[in-house]
Design an enzyme around this catalytic site. Structure first.
Site, short mmCIF file in Angstrom:
data_model
loop_
_atom_site.label_atom_id
_atom_site.label_comp_id
_atom_site.label_asym_id
_atom_site.label_seq_id
_atom_site.Cartn_x
_atom_site.Cartn_y
_atom_site.Cartn_z
N THR A 83 12.62 136.72 -15.74
CA THR A 83 11.93 135.97 -16.78
C THR A 83 11.39 136.86 -17.90
O THR A 83 11.29 136.45 -19.04
CB THR A 83 10.76 135.20 -16.12
OG1 THR A 83 11.32 134.27 -15.22
CG2 THR A 83 9.89 134.48 -17.11
N THR A 159 10.57 138.37 -10.69
CA THR A 159 9.42 138.52 -9.78
C THR A 159 9.75 138.18 -8.32
O THR A 159 9.08 138.68 -7.42
CB THR A 159 8.25 137.64 -10.24
OG1 THR A 159 8.71 136.30 -10.36
CG2 THR A 159 7.68 138.14 -11.54
N ASP A 160 10.76 137.34 -8.08
CA ASP A 160 10.99 136.85 -6.71
C ASP A 160 11.10 137.97 -5.68
O ASP A 160 10.48 137.92 -4.63
CB ASP A 160 12.26 135.99 -6.65
CG ASP A 160 12.06 134.62 -7.27
OD1 ASP A 160 10.99 134.40 -7.87
OD2 ASP A 160 12.96 133.78 -7.15
N LYS A 238 4.48 138.82 -3.40
CA LYS A 238 4.37 137.67 -4.31
C LYS A 238 3.78 136.53 -3.49
O LYS A 238 4.41 136.05 -2.55
CB LYS A 238 5.75 137.30 -4.86
CG LYS A 238 5.70 136.16 -5.87
CD LYS A 238 7.06 135.84 -6.49
CE LYS A 238 6.91 134.75 -7.52
NZ LYS A 238 8.17 134.38 -8.19
N1 GLU Z 1 13.90 133.84 -9.86
C1 GLU Z 1 14.17 134.73 -10.91
C2 GLU Z 1 13.93 136.18 -10.54
O1 GLU Z 1 13.14 136.52 -9.70
C3 GLU Z 1 13.45 134.39 -12.20
C4 GLU Z 1 11.96 134.33 -12.06
C5 GLU Z 1 11.28 135.58 -12.56
O2 GLU Z 1 11.78 136.41 -13.27
O3 GLU Z 1 10.13 135.71 -12.21
O4 GLU Z 1 14.60 137.00 -11.11
#
Ligand code: GLU
Length: 426
Positions: A83, A159-160, A238
């Site tokens: 993101t 972030t995942d 997380k």
């Molecule tokens: N789920 C995706 C990821 O972890 C997009 C969400 C994000 O960047 O936090 O890459």
């Protein structure tokens, strides 16, 4: 025909989805960036048609070199996806080559006051798709930047699985002598509530103004925009799907806090400092590693599945328990299965799904029986970290007894010998 970057309406049996079409030739999904900033994958088989609502019009990119201020440190940004760079995606429809330092400074002009920036595109992926090979690729890119003599590195990341990557890099990058800070964002950069700018700016200030060396994570401390924190690479998780302060230290304390307004940095505990040590890359990862969560009503087949695996992390209940005790015959069978895994050479280790606190092999019969069976207790290590560490140990060390000893020995801050009462939820 719709092309990446076009605004499209994807028609499926279940309804219509509108957004920007993302480039994604390699998989079986059509990926669309929704107006709320999130990407959605739709199974190609389910797609009836894709109508272009508005064609993508390429804006002329201002290329050109950034001026270098010799008084400022140099920071390299290695981008892996997620993101955090979605403003870039929005404008370009996901055309990856457009991510360059000039563009980044354009998005967050304040960065120019803090350091000289350079950036490399490593991947443009969702972090849930990461594989061990990506950790090697990122580590290789870090090594190159270290050799160039940069003062610090920021890795922008989804972030995942960001905390898995930080643990992986902490193990791979032995004797790292500069800061490598992973930065993510829960909201895309073009939303008013985005956390991208603040986390990037705070990470840059932290690199520019401190003598920290090692891997860390920089994310919001609270949902407000007051402070970002530097979190420990192997003891962070997380903990929320959408809050900007989703990342929390578990059985640990954040390393430092950066006030966004004043830019003052406060260390909250001891930390590794820069030195002239030489970076050693230990990039082996064993693929055949499993992670199983214990729950009521388990069957031995669930454990038998891991026959042939080199390592298995059991995320036990409480102090580190699996359902292995009589009188239940089914439970005895589970103990038999675990024993036979150990006998066949699988290294089986135990963590706790409680997250907070430590496992203990000597309190209850279940744990006593499991440790007698050869299961190694990982103290207060996070399951995710244990999974990465076990794979990394098996990828880099040959002697099984040494691996069993090292999994329960603190190498990179993954085990806390003295958990303080305040290292729990407030
Ligand atoms: N789920 C995706 C990821 O972890 C997009 C969400 C994000 O960047 O936090 O890459």
């Amino acid at each position: 025909m719709a092309k990446p970057g076009d605004r499209v309406k994807v028609v499926t049996k279940e309804g219509e989805i509108e957004g920007i079409l993302m480039p994604n030739e390699e998989t079986d999904s059509v990926v669309v960036k929704l107006d709320n900033g999130y990407n959605i994958g739709i199974d190609k088989k389910k797609v009836k048609k894709i109508d272009a609502v508005k064609k993508y019009s390429a804006k002329t990119e201002k290329k050109g070199k950034l001026s270098v201020n010799k008084k400022l440190p140099t920071i390299s940004i290695l981008h892996t996806g997620g993101t955090i760079a979605s403003k870039v995606n929005y404008e370009t429809g996901g055309v990856i080559a457009k991510f360059d330092p000039a563009e980044l400074i354009g998005l967050f002009p304040e960065l120019k006051e803090i350091a000289n920036f350079d950036s490399r595109l490593i991947e443009q992926m969702f972090s849930e798709d990461m594989r061990f090979e990506h950790y090697k690729k990122i580590a290789g890119a870090v090594e190159k930047e270290v050799k160039k003599g940069v003062d610090g590195i920021i890795i922008t990341h989804g972030t995942d699985t960001l905390a898995y990557s930080s643990a992986a890099l902490a193990f791979v990058l032995e004797r790292l002598n500069i800061p490598v800070i992973l930065v993510g964002a829960q909201r895309s950069s073009d939303r008013g509530s985005s956390d991208a700018a603040m986390n990037l700016i705070c990470a840059s200030e932290f690199i520019a103004k401190t003598d920290f060396a090692g891997v860390g994570i920089c994310m919001h401390e609270k949902p407000d925009d007051k402070n970002s924190v530097i979190l420990p690479a192997c003891k962070t998780r997380k903990m929320h799907t959408s809050r900007r302060d989703a990342f929390k230290a578990i059985n640990d304390t954040p390393i430092a806090m950066i006030n966004y307004d004043t830019r003052k940095i406060r260390f909250l505990r001891d930390y590794g400092k820069r030195s002239d040590s030489k970076l050693v890359i230990k990039e082996g990862f064993e693929d055949k590693i499993g992670l199983i969560k214990c729950h009521p009503n388990m069957f031995r087949e669930q454990f038998d599945f891991f026959k042939g695996y080199k390592g298995l992390v059991i995320e036990g209940t409480g102090l580190g328990h699996a359902p292995v005790d009589p009188p239940q015959r089914l439970n005895i069978n589970i103990l038999e299965s675990i024993k036979s895994l150990v006998k066949s050479g699988t290294i089986v280790v135990m963590t706790s799904q409680c997250l907070f606190g430590s496992t203990h092999p000597h309190v209850y019969t279940a744990a006593i029986n499991l440790s007698k069976a050869g299961v190694v207790y990982c103290k207060d290590m996070l399951s995710e970290t244990a999974f990465i560490k076990l794979s990394w140990l098996l990828g880099n060390y040959k002697d099984k007894e040494e691996i069993k000893r090292l999994i329960a020995t603190d190498l990179r801050g993954e085990i806390n010998p003295r958990i303080e009462p305040e290292q729990y939820l407030e």
